[in-house]
Design a protein around this motif. Sequence first.
Motif, mmCIF file in Angstrom:
data_model
loop_
_atom_site.group_PDB
_atom_site.id
_atom_site.type_symbol
_atom_site.label_atom_id
_atom_site.label_comp_id
_atom_site.label_asym_id
_atom_site.label_seq_id
_atom_site.Cartn_x
_atom_site.Cartn_y
_atom_site.Cartn_z
ATOM 1 N N GLY A 223 -9.255 57.821 226.864
ATOM 2 C CA GLY A 223 -10.641 57.438 227.107
ATOM 3 C C GLY A 223 -11.618 58.570 226.858
ATOM 4 O O GLY A 223 -12.796 58.445 227.155
ATOM 5 N N ALA A 224 -11.133 59.690 226.320
ATOM 6 C CA ALA A 224 -12.020 60.819 226.051
ATOM 7 C C ALA A 224 -13.038 60.488 224.976
ATOM 8 O O ALA A 224 -14.132 61.043 224.947
ATOM 9 C CB ALA A 224 -11.206 62.042 225.638
ATOM 10 N N LEU A 225 -12.683 59.585 224.080
ATOM 11 C CA LEU A 225 -13.561 59.196 222.977
ATOM 12 C C LEU A 225 -14.012 57.753 223.152
ATOM 13 O O LEU A 225 -13.209 56.872 223.419
ATOM 14 C CB LEU A 225 -12.828 59.342 221.644
ATOM 15 C CG LEU A 225 -13.596 58.935 220.392
ATOM 16 C CD1 LEU A 225 -14.670 59.974 220.073
ATOM 17 C CD2 LEU A 225 -12.642 58.776 219.213
ATOM 18 N N VAL A 226 -15.297 57.517 223.007
ATOM 19 C CA VAL A 226 -15.845 56.159 223.024
ATOM 20 C C VAL A 226 -16.336 55.861 221.611
ATOM 21 O O VAL A 226 -17.115 56.631 221.040
ATOM 22 C CB VAL A 226 -17.012 56.035 224.027
ATOM 23 C CG1 VAL A 226 -17.617 54.634 223.966
ATOM 24 C CG2 VAL A 226 -16.531 56.339 225.440
ATOM 25 N N THR A 227 -15.881 54.754 221.042
ATOM 26 C CA THR A 227 -16.251 54.458 219.667
ATOM 27 C C THR A 227 -16.295 52.948 219.450
ATOM 28 O O THR A 227 -16.127 52.170 220.393
ATOM 29 C CB THR A 227 -15.260 55.116 218.686
ATOM 30 O OG1 THR A 227 -15.769 55.000 217.349
ATOM 31 C CG2 THR A 227 -13.881 54.481 218.769
ATOM 32 N N THR A 228 -16.537 52.543 218.211
ATOM 33 C CA THR A 228 -16.547 51.130 217.838
ATOM 34 C C THR A 228 -15.564 50.926 216.697
ATOM 35 O O THR A 228 -15.149 51.883 216.032
ATOM 36 C CB THR A 228 -17.944 50.681 217.375
ATOM 37 O OG1 THR A 228 -18.305 51.440 216.202
ATOM 38 C CG2 THR A 228 -18.980 50.894 218.466
ATOM 39 N N ALA A 229 -15.211 49.680 216.449
ATOM 40 C CA ALA A 229 -14.270 49.389 215.371
ATOM 41 C C ALA A 229 -14.836 49.819 214.024
ATOM 42 O O ALA A 229 -14.113 50.346 213.173
ATOM 43 C CB ALA A 229 -13.940 47.895 215.359
ATOM 44 N N SER A 230 -16.136 49.620 213.816
ATOM 45 C CA SER A 230 -16.733 49.998 212.539
ATOM 46 C C SER A 230 -16.760 51.509 212.351
ATOM 47 O O SER A 230 -16.499 52.015 211.250
ATOM 48 C CB SER A 230 -18.149 49.419 212.422
ATOM 49 O OG SER A 230 -18.954 49.822 213.518
ATOM 50 N N ASP A 231 -17.064 52.262 213.413
ATOM 51 C CA ASP A 231 -17.044 53.721 213.312
ATOM 52 C C ASP A 231 -15.630 54.238 213.082
ATOM 53 O O ASP A 231 -15.411 55.181 212.314
ATOM 54 C CB ASP A 231 -17.617 54.354 214.587
ATOM 55 C CG ASP A 231 -19.126 54.573 214.517
ATOM 56 O OD1 ASP A 231 -19.757 54.061 213.560
ATOM 57 O OD2 ASP A 231 -19.676 55.241 215.409
ATOM 58 N N LEU A 232 -14.665 53.629 213.747
ATOM 59 C CA LEU A 232 -13.278 54.053 213.571
ATOM 60 C C LEU A 232 -12.813 53.783 212.141
ATOM 61 O O LEU A 232 -12.130 54.619 211.530
ATOM 62 C CB LEU A 232 -12.373 53.332 214.571
ATOM 63 C CG LEU A 232 -10.894 53.732 214.541
ATOM 64 C CD1 LEU A 232 -10.715 55.225 214.791
ATOM 65 C CD2 LEU A 232 -10.109 52.930 215.576
ATOM 66 N N ALA A 233 -13.232 52.639 211.581
ATOM 67 C CA ALA A 233 -12.881 52.330 210.197
ATOM 68 C C ALA A 233 -13.510 53.347 209.248
ATOM 69 O O ALA A 233 -12.874 53.785 208.273
ATOM 70 C CB ALA A 233 -13.343 50.919 209.844
ATOM 71 N N ARG A 234 -14.746 53.728 209.519
ATOM 72 C CA ARG A 234 -15.413 54.742 208.702
ATOM 73 C C ARG A 234 -14.652 56.061 208.759
ATOM 74 O O ARG A 234 -14.460 56.729 207.730
ATOM 75 C CB ARG A 234 -16.841 54.941 209.213
ATOM 76 C CG ARG A 234 -17.555 56.173 208.650
ATOM 77 C CD ARG A 234 -17.976 55.993 207.205
ATOM 78 N NE ARG A 234 -18.642 57.180 206.702
ATOM 79 C CZ ARG A 234 -18.124 58.025 205.808
ATOM 80 N NH1 ARG A 234 -16.915 57.798 205.301
ATOM 81 N NH2 ARG A 234 -18.796 59.080 205.400
ATOM 82 N N PHE A 235 -14.212 56.446 209.944
ATOM 83 C CA PHE A 235 -13.453 57.680 210.117
ATOM 84 C C PHE A 235 -12.140 57.638 209.340
ATOM 85 O O PHE A 235 -11.794 58.570 208.606
ATOM 86 C CB PHE A 235 -13.180 57.924 211.599
ATOM 87 C CG PHE A 235 -12.097 58.933 211.873
ATOM 88 C CD1 PHE A 235 -12.316 60.284 211.657
ATOM 89 C CD2 PHE A 235 -10.851 58.524 212.325
ATOM 90 C CE1 PHE A 235 -11.312 61.218 211.894
ATOM 91 C CE2 PHE A 235 -9.840 59.451 212.567
ATOM 92 C CZ PHE A 235 -10.079 60.798 212.347
ATOM 93 N N LEU A 236 -11.388 56.554 209.482
ATOM 94 C CA LEU A 236 -10.090 56.446 208.816
ATOM 95 C C LEU A 236 -10.256 56.452 207.298
ATOM 96 O O LEU A 236 -9.456 57.072 206.577
ATOM 97 C CB LEU A 236 -9.371 55.176 209.281
ATOM 98 C CG LEU A 236 -8.906 55.174 210.740
ATOM 99 C CD1 LEU A 236 -8.312 53.818 211.109
ATOM 100 C CD2 LEU A 236 -7.901 56.278 210.993
ATOM 101 N N ASN A 237 -11.295 55.784 206.794
ATOM 102 C CA ASN A 237 -11.548 55.783 205.363
ATOM 103 C C ASN A 237 -11.877 57.191 204.874
ATOM 104 O O ASN A 237 -11.451 57.598 203.783
ATOM 105 C CB ASN A 237 -12.701 54.828 205.017
ATOM 106 C CG ASN A 237 -12.298 53.371 205.133
ATOM 107 O OD1 ASN A 237 -11.129 53.027 204.998
ATOM 108 N ND2 ASN A 237 -13.272 52.502 205.383
#
Length: 206
Positions: A182-196
């Motif tokens: 829970g140290a990081l709060v994010t969204t599915a779209s931001d996580l997809a951007r990161f992985l890409n």
Amino acid sequence: AGSPRHASASWGAASAACPPASTILPLSIMMACWNLSARSARASDQITVRMLLNHTSGIPEWSTEAADAEVASDPAKVWDVEEFLDLAAAQEPTFAPGEEHAYSNTNYNLLGLVIEEATGRSWREEVRQRIIQPLGLENTSLPEPGETSIAGVHARGYQPLDGQLLDFTEVDPSMAGAAGGGALVTTASDLARFLNAVLAGELFQK
């Protein structure tokens, strides 16, 4: 809880957000500084950063049912990384360094210390400066210890314990430290951007 989540809804991310890397550095000096070798990793001079990243270090897992019970009893507790290392050090190494593979949150806690040792800044600061800001992840944040509230619409997180499913959503972000929890709060779209960005090599020096 239980309803479909839009890509813009926030949620706490743990290991899904741990970026890969291939740097190999000896850890014996750092391990000695943290005294982990005297407490648990008997063969610390053989452990490398790569082993921490790919979970072949043999360093034991600190997250146990007892640790989860302590979190459940005091969700607001602010944890120190030394507490995680003490929990791991109370156990024998899982295996000799490099011999097998087993996921261990302790590896990521040590990597957080490696970051701080190498940069002189906290791992949170480095993640913000090297990942969140450059990629424009506007819906991603790293709450500091003591900041337990999540703004806006967000998913809730649960942890099974003693046959029950407990709501861990507002557990202090220091719980698990650089390992997530829970140290990081994010969204599915931001996580997809990161992985890409990771797959495209955007975050690595060429």
